[in-house]
Design an enzyme around this catalytic site. Structure first.
Site, PDB file in Angstrom:
ATOM      1  N   HIS A  80     -25.625   6.879  49.391  1.00 17.06           N
ATOM      2  CA  HIS A  80     -26.207   5.641  49.892  1.00 17.06           C
ATOM      3  C   HIS A  80     -25.743   5.438  51.315  1.00 17.06           C
ATOM      4  O   HIS A  80     -24.563   5.580  51.615  1.00 17.06           O
ATOM      5  CB  HIS A  80     -25.755   4.432  49.050  1.00 17.06           C
ATOM      6  CG  HIS A  80     -26.308   3.146  49.587  1.00 17.06           C
ATOM      7  ND1 HIS A  80     -27.570   2.701  49.264  1.00 17.06           N
ATOM      8  CD2 HIS A  80     -25.814   2.257  50.473  1.00 17.06           C
ATOM      9  CE1 HIS A  80     -27.817   1.584  49.913  1.00 17.06           C
ATOM     10  NE2 HIS A  80     -26.755   1.285  50.658  1.00 17.06           N
ATOM     11  N   ASP A 159     -29.599  -8.732  41.022  1.00 14.57           N
ATOM     12  CA  ASP A 159     -29.284  -8.561  42.443  1.00 14.57           C
ATOM     13  C   ASP A 159     -30.426  -9.102  43.302  1.00 14.57           C
ATOM     14  O   ASP A 159     -30.197  -9.726  44.333  1.00 14.57           O
ATOM     15  CB  ASP A 159     -29.037  -7.082  42.759  1.00 14.57           C
ATOM     16  CG  ASP A 159     -28.944  -6.857  44.258  1.00 14.57           C
ATOM     17  OD1 ASP A 159     -28.047  -7.456  44.882  1.00 14.57           O
ATOM     18  OD2 ASP A 159     -29.786  -6.131  44.820  1.00 14.57           O
ATOM     19  N   ARG A 166     -29.050 -15.466  48.855  1.00 11.61           N
ATOM     20  CA  ARG A 166     -28.125 -15.161  49.966  1.00 11.61           C
ATOM     21  C   ARG A 166     -28.873 -15.169  51.290  1.00 11.61           C
ATOM     22  O   ARG A 166     -28.373 -15.646  52.307  1.00 11.61           O
ATOM     23  CB  ARG A 166     -27.473 -13.786  49.742  1.00 11.61           C
ATOM     24  CG  ARG A 166     -26.466 -13.781  48.613  1.00 11.61           C
ATOM     25  CD  ARG A 166     -26.096 -12.358  48.235  1.00 11.61           C
ATOM     26  NE  ARG A 166     -25.559 -11.608  49.342  1.00 11.61           N
ATOM     27  CZ  ARG A 166     -25.599 -10.273  49.442  1.00 11.61           C
ATOM     28  NH1 ARG A 166     -26.158  -9.556  48.481  1.00 11.61           N
ATOM     29  NH2 ARG A 166     -25.089  -9.671  50.483  1.00 11.61           N
ATOM     30  N   SER A 181     -23.801  -5.809  45.437  1.00 16.57           N
ATOM     31  CA  SER A 181     -25.256  -5.636  45.488  1.00 16.57           C
ATOM     32  C   SER A 181     -25.617  -4.149  45.569  1.00 16.57           C
ATOM     33  O   SER A 181     -26.420  -3.638  44.781  1.00 16.57           O
ATOM     34  CB  SER A 181     -25.786  -6.396  46.711  1.00 16.57           C
ATOM     35  OG  SER A 181     -27.097  -6.028  47.011  1.00 16.57           O
ATOM     36  N   LYS A 185     -26.885  -1.259  42.054  1.00 16.44           N
ATOM     37  CA  LYS A 185     -28.055  -0.374  41.995  1.00 16.44           C
ATOM     38  C   LYS A 185     -27.628   1.097  41.869  1.00 16.44           C
ATOM     39  O   LYS A 185     -28.269   1.878  41.177  1.00 16.44           O
ATOM     40  CB  LYS A 185     -28.935  -0.612  43.228  1.00 16.44           C
ATOM     41  CG  LYS A 185     -29.624  -1.982  43.150  1.00 16.44           C
ATOM     42  CD  LYS A 185     -30.253  -2.433  44.437  1.00 16.44           C
ATOM     43  CE  LYS A 185     -29.262  -2.903  45.449  1.00 16.44           C
ATOM     44  NZ  LYS A 185     -29.745  -3.636  46.589  1.00 16.44           N
TER      45      LYS A 185
HETATM   46  N1  URA Z   1     -28.134  -3.727  51.006  1.00 16.06           N
HETATM   47  C1  URA Z   1     -28.164  -4.192  49.746  1.00 16.06           C
HETATM   48  O1  URA Z   1     -28.749  -3.581  48.864  1.00 16.06           O
HETATM   49  N2  URA Z   1     -27.520  -5.364  49.488  1.00 16.06           N
HETATM   50  C2  URA Z   1     -26.867  -6.067  50.418  1.00 16.06           C
HETATM   51  O2  URA Z   1     -26.306  -7.087  50.112  1.00 16.06           O
HETATM   52  C3  URA Z   1     -26.865  -5.567  51.740  1.00 16.06           C
HETATM   53  C4  URA Z   1     -27.503  -4.381  52.006  1.00 16.06           C
END
Ligand code: URA
Length: 435
Positions: A80, A159, A166, A181, A185
């Site tokens: 990621h 999320d 947010r 967050s 995933k």
């Molecule tokens: N990418 C995400 O998936 N979540 C965040 O909070 C910030 C960047």
């Protein structure tokens, strides 16, 4: 349990229990948004420790489905990147590691704002499908060793709800909230080994190194806490990565690197380091051996072939990978020249991303359509000396009316100086390897 007490507890800086965190996540939708928002702001100011952040991640993972990769042979890996301008690392790294026998079942996002998304880049290949469901997704990974699909809405749906709040309550830039967050995933996506590429610099979420290290550590702690082999590299995003910004332009640069044909040095360095560290994390040898394997996967052409195989398996036309001159060019191609002589001492990476958006390369809202051929090719980057009138970049667009604004935005993103700037490393360090 009462949400009021949970907010009050966090507001006073106390640690929340896993049960309290799970209560909040299960209650999203029935707990009024104003109370969830108040809790998010309390977390923003008071933070969360590693146990709380892991509990938050797991509660979000449990809000949806998990991808079961157990039927795939071999050590499944994932990466990621926290994103940036010109960040095409996934498309270079995953064919390399797949060519080295490490399967990658990858869920990726679309671009929003000034950063691009892997899924959009792939969709610039005619026919390429990213909406591929469960069994077919796994079958492509079993057969070819890699597959990239769009992020499933069933993965960590909590999320999505939390992020929407947010986004409108100025609580996006909280390390525990970003870490939970992203990692929710990644954990739900199922890979055994996860390498994180945490960017720092003017184009990154985390503008300074200290913040990037903190985020990297928080994410690595979560991954390890959830039983996954997890590590992070901290890499530079103080200038766009490579020379291409924009979807098909970036894909052509990916092919250039995998063909070992005049790869931009910064892009090559970051991608080979990411790939080698994934191979290392998966226990395939010493870091020196892993570096050599990665280099061989590029020079032998096996990584490029993997990319073409994946494109074909996902319905795309592989001849675009074999002959990138097939990608159509934008109708307007305009050179931007330097208004002065001197060294480029700084690049406002976000500004360059925004200039690319003006040209049609990105989207402002999730519904916007992307112009795949739009974008920018950089001819000079931080540290280069340029003469007045020397080409700095080429703009590609279908929107001739946007050229003037994009040119201004691009030039305003550059700072010139008489002396060369100090050299910045591309890789600042790592977290989680215990080195
Ligand atoms: N990418 C995400 O998936 N979540 C965040 O909070 C910030 C960047």
């Amino acid at each position: 349990m009462r949400i009021y007490e949970i907010i009050n507890k966090k507001k006073r800086g106390h640690e929340l229990t896993a049960e309290e965190i799970s209560f909040v996540i299960k209650g999203l939708g029935s707990i009024p948004d104003y109370q969830t928002s108040a809790l998010l702001m309390a977390i923003f100011f008071q933070g969360m420790n590693a146990a709380e952040t892991t509990a938050l991640t797991m509660a979000m993972v449990d809000s949806g489905e998990r991808v079961d990769l157990s039927s795939i042979e071999g050590i499944t890996v994932d990466k990621h990147s926290t994103g940036g301008v010109g960040d095409k690392t996934t498309l270079i790294v995953i064919p390399i590691v797949a060519a080295l026998g490490l399967p990658v079942a990858k869920m990726s996002g679309r671009g929003l704002g000034h950063t691009g998304g892997t899924v959009d880049k792939l969709e610039s290949i005619p026919g390429f499908q990213t909406a591929i469901g469960g069994d077919e997704f796994l079958n492509i990974v079993k057969k070819h060793g890699l597959c990239v699909v769009g992020q499933s809405a069933n993965l960590a749906p909590a999320d999505k709800k939390l992020y929407a709040l947010r986004d409108v309550t100025a609580t996006v830039d909280s390390v525990p909230l970003i870490a939970a967050s992203i990692m929710s995933k990644k954990i739900a996506a199922g890979a055994e080994c996860i390498l994180l590429d945490v960017k720092t610099g003017s184009g990154a979420f985390m503008k300074d190194l200290e913040g990037a290290r903190e985020l990297a550590k928080a994410m690595v702690d979560i991954g390890v806490g959830c039983g996954r082999k997890t590590a992070a590299l901290i890499t530079d995003m103080s200038a766009p990565l490579g020379r291409a910004v924009g979807n098909s332009l970036e894909l052509k640069e990916v092919i250039q690197v995998l063909s070992n044909n005049e790869s931009p040095k910064d892009l090559y360095e970051v991608c080979t380091a990411l790939a080698a560290n994934i191979v290392f994390l998966a226990g395939q040898g010493t870091i020196e051996e892993c570096n050599k394997k990665v280099h061989d996967a590029i020079t032998s052409g096996s990584a490029l072939k993997k990319l073409a195989d994946m494109v074909e398996a996902q319905g795309g036309d592989r001849t675009y990978i074999e002959d990138p001159s097939r990608f159509p060019l934008a109708p307007f191609i305009v050179e931007v020249t330097s208004p002065q002589k001197g060294y480029i001492s700084e690049m406002d990476t976000e500004g360059i991303g925004l200039a690319g958006m003006d040209l049609g390369a990105g989207r402002e809202t999730a519904e916007d359509k992307i112009d795949f051929s739009a974008g920018i090719i950089l001819h000079a980057k931080t540290g280069d000396y340029v003469e007045k009138g020397q080409p700095l970049a080429t703009l590609h667009t279908s929107r001739s009316a946007s050229v003037e604004t994009a040119t201004k935005k691009f030039l305003n993103s550059l700072t010139f100086a008489e002396a060369p700037p100090p050299q910045r490393p591309m890789i600042y360090g790592n977290v989680g390897f215990g080195l």
